[in-house]
Design a protein around this motif. Sequence first.
Motif, mmCIF file in Angstrom:
data_model
loop_
_atom_site.group_PDB
_atom_site.id
_atom_site.type_symbol
_atom_site.label_atom_id
_atom_site.label_comp_id
_atom_site.label_asym_id
_atom_site.label_seq_id
_atom_site.Cartn_x
_atom_site.Cartn_y
_atom_site.Cartn_z
ATOM 1 N N ARG A 10 0.819 -1.162 -0.178
ATOM 2 C CA ARG A 10 0.191 0.049 0.085
ATOM 3 C C ARG A 10 0.848 1.209 -0.257
ATOM 4 O O ARG A 10 0.706 2.340 -0.749
ATOM 5 N N PHE A 11 1.864 1.431 0.725
ATOM 6 C CA PHE A 11 2.813 2.506 0.860
ATOM 7 C C PHE A 11 3.486 2.558 -0.251
ATOM 8 O O PHE A 11 3.602 3.680 -1.086
ATOM 9 N N ILE A 12 3.892 1.426 -1.059
ATOM 10 C CA ILE A 12 4.436 1.654 -2.407
ATOM 11 C C ILE A 12 3.608 2.239 -3.486
ATOM 12 O O ILE A 12 4.154 3.024 -4.288
ATOM 13 N N ILE A 13 2.328 1.480 -3.502
ATOM 14 C CA ILE A 13 1.289 2.161 -4.500
ATOM 15 C C ILE A 13 1.188 3.879 -4.426
ATOM 16 O O ILE A 13 1.128 4.284 -5.224
ATOM 17 N N LYS A 14 0.922 4.082 -3.061
ATOM 18 C CA LYS A 14 0.690 5.416 -2.695
ATOM 19 C C LYS A 14 1.870 6.452 -3.082
ATOM 20 O O LYS A 14 1.852 7.356 -3.706
ATOM 21 N N LEU A 17 1.689 6.922 -6.825
ATOM 22 C CA LEU A 17 0.993 7.601 -7.414
ATOM 23 C C LEU A 17 1.341 9.146 -6.959
ATOM 24 O O LEU A 17 1.269 10.080 -7.827
ATOM 25 N N ALA A 18 1.791 9.491 -5.930
ATOM 26 C CA ALA A 18 2.352 10.638 -5.453
ATOM 27 C C ALA A 18 3.432 11.114 -6.458
ATOM 28 O O ALA A 18 3.455 12.225 -6.981
ATOM 29 N N GLY A 19 4.399 10.164 -6.786
ATOM 30 C CA GLY A 19 5.488 10.551 -7.629
ATOM 31 C C GLY A 19 4.996 10.851 -8.816
ATOM 32 O O GLY A 19 5.558 11.501 -9.554
ATOM 33 N N ALA A 20 4.207 10.076 -9.416
ATOM 34 C CA ALA A 20 3.476 10.136 -10.758
ATOM 35 C C ALA A 20 2.842 11.574 -10.875
ATOM 36 O O ALA A 20 3.081 12.238 -11.844
ATOM 37 N N ALA A 21 2.251 12.097 -9.831
ATOM 38 C CA ALA A 21 1.461 13.239 -9.929
ATOM 39 C C ALA A 21 2.328 14.227 -10.158
ATOM 40 O O ALA A 21 2.250 15.283 -10.741
ATOM 41 N N VAL A 22 3.515 14.178 -9.225
ATOM 42 C CA VAL A 22 4.475 15.404 -8.933
ATOM 43 C C VAL A 22 5.300 15.342 -10.374
ATOM 44 O O VAL A 22 5.581 16.252 -10.942
ATOM 45 N N TYR A 23 5.472 14.292 -11.053
ATOM 46 C CA TYR A 23 6.071 14.086 -12.550
ATOM 47 C C TYR A 23 5.279 14.954 -13.672
ATOM 48 O O TYR A 23 5.665 15.494 -14.266
ATOM 49 N N VAL A 24 3.989 14.451 -13.401
ATOM 50 C CA VAL A 24 3.154 15.013 -14.541
ATOM 51 C C VAL A 24 2.910 16.554 -14.312
ATOM 52 O O VAL A 24 2.774 17.241 -15.350
ATOM 53 N N ALA A 25 2.799 16.791 -13.171
ATOM 54 C CA ALA A 25 2.416 18.358 -12.764
ATOM 55 C C ALA A 25 3.997 18.911 -13.298
ATOM 56 O O ALA A 25 3.798 20.124 -13.733
ATOM 57 N N TYR A 26 5.234 18.432 -13.159
ATOM 58 C CA TYR A 26 6.489 19.134 -13.423
ATOM 59 C C TYR A 26 6.495 19.017 -14.948
ATOM 60 O O TYR A 26 6.923 20.212 -15.786
#
Length: 111
Positions: A10-14, A17-26
């Motif tokens: 669960r920690f790895i998935i979260k 997802l957080a890393g992907a969101a930051v990458y897309v925003a950047y």
Amino acid sequence: MASRVFPVVRFIIKGSLAGAAVYVAYDQGLLGNGNRGAEALKKARAALPPAIQEWTNYAGWELPSTPKFDFSVSESWNTGVQTTISALSVAPTRIREYTQDGWKYVNDLIK
């Protein structure tokens, strides 16, 4: 064993997802200056309505038309920064005034 693995997964998935969101925003320029953010907002305005319309047609739903906004990201950002800095600059004075008012109120209650 499963009770230990589930929180890690669960920690790895979260985290992913957080890393992907930051990458897309950047990647889309949302973390840059105000002009890049405004450009990204214009691209999103152009891309989202057709995509949503296609998805709702596929699902068989009908959504109301989207409202039109005349919104400048850079002006809003600058206004927010100015308001925050203004509040921080007067905070010591306000805290002192509120503290004095509080002590006066407590002293009046005690008398």
